[in-house]
Design a protein around this motif. Structure first.
Motif, PDB file in Angstrom:
ATOM      1  N   LEU A  48      21.721  76.856  90.078  1.00  0.00           N
ATOM      2  CA  LEU A  48      21.707  77.305  88.195  1.00  0.00           C
ATOM      3  C   LEU A  48      20.768  79.144  88.375  1.00  0.00           C
ATOM      4  CD1 LEU A  48      22.729  74.915  86.109  1.00  0.00           C
ATOM      5  CD2 LEU A  48      23.749  77.391  86.310  1.00  0.00           C
ATOM      6  N   LEU A  49      19.793  78.050  88.456  1.00  0.00           N
ATOM      7  CA  LEU A  49      18.535  78.795  88.496  1.00  0.00           C
ATOM      8  C   LEU A  49      18.143  79.480  89.261  1.00  0.00           C
ATOM      9  CD1 LEU A  49      15.751  76.056  88.491  1.00  0.00           C
ATOM     10  CD2 LEU A  49      16.167  77.278  86.561  1.00  0.00           C
ATOM     11  N   SER A  50      18.726  79.607  90.918  1.00  0.00           N
ATOM     12  CA  SER A  50      18.897  81.002  91.422  1.00  0.00           C
ATOM     13  C   SER A  50      20.231  81.974  90.763  1.00  0.00           C
ATOM     14  CB  SER A  50      18.386  80.603  92.325  1.00  0.00           C
ATOM     15  OG  SER A  50      18.205  79.884  93.436  1.00  0.00           O
ATOM     16  N   LYS A  51      21.464  81.372  90.010  1.00  0.00           N
ATOM     17  CA  LYS A  51      21.868  82.807  90.275  1.00  0.00           C
ATOM     18  C   LYS A  51      21.605  83.400  89.227  1.00  0.00           C
ATOM     19  CE  LYS A  51      26.437  82.510  88.266  1.00  0.00           C
ATOM     20  NZ  LYS A  51      27.167  81.317  87.612  1.00  0.00           N
ATOM     21  N   TYR A  52      20.420  82.889  87.929  1.00  0.00           N
ATOM     22  CA  TYR A  52      20.470  83.408  86.463  1.00  0.00           C
ATOM     23  C   TYR A  52      19.068  84.229  86.893  1.00  0.00           C
ATOM     24  CZ  TYR A  52      24.530  81.826  84.495  1.00  0.00           C
ATOM     25  OH  TYR A  52      25.507  81.913  83.755  1.00  0.00           O
ATOM     26  N   GLY A  53      17.933  84.211  88.657  1.00  0.00           N
ATOM     27  CA  GLY A  53      16.978  84.702  89.419  1.00  0.00           C
ATOM     28  C   GLY A  53      15.495  84.185  88.249  1.00  0.00           C
ATOM     29  N   LEU A  54      15.652  82.837  88.009  1.00  0.00           N
ATOM     30  CA  LEU A  54      14.322  82.154  87.936  1.00  0.00           C
ATOM     31  C   LEU A  54      13.240  82.238  89.207  1.00  0.00           C
ATOM     32  CD1 LEU A  54      16.007  82.069  85.904  1.00  0.00           C
ATOM     33  CD2 LEU A  54      14.423  80.393  84.699  1.00  0.00           C
ATOM     34  N   LEU A  55      14.731  81.888  90.262  1.00  0.00           N
ATOM     35  CA  LEU A  55      13.719  81.244  91.415  1.00  0.00           C
ATOM     36  C   LEU A  55      14.399  82.341  93.001  1.00  0.00           C
ATOM     37  CD1 LEU A  55      15.369  77.888  91.668  1.00  0.00           C
ATOM     38  CD2 LEU A  55      13.041  78.497  91.099  1.00  0.00           C
ATOM     39  N   GLN A  56      13.259  82.451  94.298  1.00  0.00           N
ATOM     40  CA  GLN A  56      14.006  82.853  94.849  1.00  0.00           C
ATOM     41  C   GLN A  56      14.069  81.587  96.211  1.00  0.00           C
ATOM     42  OE1 GLN A  56      10.203  85.733  95.206  1.00  0.00           O
ATOM     43  NE2 GLN A  56      11.357  87.250  94.594  1.00  0.00           N
ATOM     44  N   SER A  57      14.229  81.790  97.566  1.00  0.00           N
ATOM     45  CA  SER A  57      14.665  81.068  98.215  1.00  0.00           C
ATOM     46  C   SER A  57      15.455  81.749  99.744  1.00  0.00           C
ATOM     47  CB  SER A  57      16.487  80.125  97.502  1.00  0.00           C
ATOM     48  OG  SER A  57      16.874  81.349  98.216  1.00  0.00           O
ATOM     49  N   VAL A  58      14.795  80.464 100.511  1.00  0.00           N
ATOM     50  CA  VAL A  58      14.417  80.801 101.826  1.00  0.00           C
ATOM     51  C   VAL A  58      15.372  79.838 102.576  1.00  0.00           C
ATOM     52  CG1 VAL A  58      13.490  82.043 103.813  1.00  0.00           C
ATOM     53  CG2 VAL A  58      12.414  82.760 101.788  1.00  0.00           C
ATOM     54  N   ARG A  59      15.977  80.231 103.558  1.00  0.00           N
ATOM     55  CA  ARG A  59      16.580  79.278 104.488  1.00  0.00           C
ATOM     56  C   ARG A  59      15.652  78.679 105.460  1.00  0.00           C
ATOM     57  NH1 ARG A  59      22.713  77.859 103.481  1.00  0.00           N
ATOM     58  NH2 ARG A  59      23.306  78.250 101.231  1.00  0.00           N
ATOM     59  N   GLY A  60      16.032  77.785 105.929  1.00  0.00           N
ATOM     60  CA  GLY A  60      15.121  77.432 107.618  1.00  0.00           C
ATOM     61  C   GLY A  60      14.157  77.079 107.473  1.00  0.00           C
ATOM     62  N   PRO A  61      13.179  76.711 108.544  1.00  0.00           N
ATOM     63  CA  PRO A  61      12.703  75.441 109.077  1.00  0.00           C
ATOM     64  C   PRO A  61      11.198  75.890 107.792  1.00  0.00           C
ATOM     65  CG  PRO A  61      12.436  76.011 110.826  1.00  0.00           C
ATOM     66  CD  PRO A  61      13.571  76.892 109.962  1.00  0.00           C
ATOM     67  N   GLN A  62      11.136  77.333 107.610  1.00  0.00           N
ATOM     68  CA  GLN A  62       9.734  77.399 106.948  1.00  0.00           C
ATOM     69  C   GLN A  62      10.536  77.622 105.578  1.00  0.00           C
ATOM     70  OE1 GLN A  62       6.648  76.860 107.773  1.00  0.00           O
ATOM     71  NE2 GLN A  62       7.436  76.664 109.476  1.00  0.00           N
ATOM     72  N   GLY A  63      11.623  77.530 104.866  1.00  0.00           N
ATOM     73  CA  GLY A  63      12.147  77.864 103.892  1.00  0.00           C
ATOM     74  C   GLY A  63      11.752  76.767 102.674  1.00  0.00           C
ATOM     75  N   GLY A  64      11.946  77.352 101.856  1.00  0.00           N
ATOM     76  CA  GLY A  64      12.159  76.503 100.509  1.00  0.00           C
ATOM     77  C   GLY A  64      12.489  77.387  99.243  1.00  0.00           C
ATOM     78  N   TYR A  65      11.645  77.465  98.159  1.00  0.00           N
ATOM     79  CA  TYR A  65      11.825  77.835  96.401  1.00  0.00           C
ATOM     80  C   TYR A  65      10.839  78.524  96.115  1.00  0.00           C
ATOM     81  CZ  TYR A  65      16.526  75.522  96.946  1.00  0.00           C
ATOM     82  OH  TYR A  65      17.745  75.820  97.507  1.00  0.00           O
ATOM     83  N   ARG A  66      10.732  79.453  95.561  1.00  0.00           N
ATOM     84  CA  ARG A  66       9.306  79.746  95.345  1.00  0.00           C
ATOM     85  C   ARG A  66       9.712  80.356  93.377  1.00  0.00           C
ATOM     86  NH1 ARG A  66       6.652  84.776  98.637  1.00  0.00           N
ATOM     87  NH2 ARG A  66       7.928  86.427  97.514  1.00  0.00           N
ATOM     88  N   LEU A  67       9.514  80.870  92.749  1.00  0.00           N
ATOM     89  CA  LEU A  67       9.321  81.576  91.753  1.00  0.00           C
ATOM     90  C   LEU A  67      10.017  82.726  91.661  1.00  0.00           C
ATOM     91  CD1 LEU A  67       6.428  79.858  88.614  1.00  0.00           C
ATOM     92  CD2 LEU A  67       8.845  79.475  89.391  1.00  0.00           C
ATOM     93  N   ALA A  68      10.310  83.385  90.781  1.00  0.00           N
ATOM     94  CA  ALA A  68      10.922  85.257  90.871  1.00  0.00           C
ATOM     95  C   ALA A  68       9.757  85.676  90.472  1.00  0.00           C
ATOM     96  CB  ALA A  68      12.559  84.633  90.656  1.00  0.00           C
TER      97      ALA A  68
END
Length: 142
Positions: A48-68
């Motif tokens: 939900l948070l990503s859909k509305y642009g509040l988060l950025q995400s990256v997949r993979g071993p060094q991935g995760g979430y951060r604030l947009a």
């Protein structure tokens, strides 16, 4: 109005990201461990948070979430509206146009309009950066 677990957890998640992910992506499992929230539930919230642009995400071993965007630009209202939907105190105020057949004669409408304004103004006055530094102090009465 009652804030659901999803709204409360979303706020905790965003505070955690603000505290631990200033320049890097934070793995979901790290937040899950610190906040004692299941990864499955966090996945729903981050979608939900990503859909509305509040988060950025990256997949993979060094991935995760951060604030947009910068921490100070997030308000509690923005986060809760994203997860809870409308924060109106009564159903007739949930959309921009009040379609209640009694709106012209309702003697309580002013009460609900005033309450909605107080709620929105209060939640808009609290930013994520305030919460990340004030954890546990309970000094949010404005």
């Amino acid at each position: 109005m009652k804030i659901s677990t999803r709204g409360r957890y979303a706020l905790r998640f965003m505070i955690d990201l603000a505290q631990h992910g200033t320049d890097s992506y934070v793995p979901l499992r790290d937040v899950s461990e610190r906040q004692a929230i299941s990864i499955k539930y966090l996945e729903q919230i981050t979608a939900l948070l990503s859909k509305y642009g509040l988060l950025q995400s990256v997949r993979g071993p060094q991935g995760g979430y951060r604030l947009a965007k910068p921490v100070a630009e997030y308000t509690v209202r923005e986060i809760l509206r994203t997860t809870e939907g409308n924060l109106a105190p009564v159903a007739c105020l949930e959309s921009d146009q009040n379609n209640c057949e009694r709106k012209e004669t309702c003697s309580t409408l002013k009460v609900w309009l005033g309450l909605g304004k107080v709620i929105n103004d209060y939640l808009d006055s609290i930013t994520l950066d305030q919460l990340m530094f004030d954890c546990g102090t309970n000094n949010y009465v404005i």
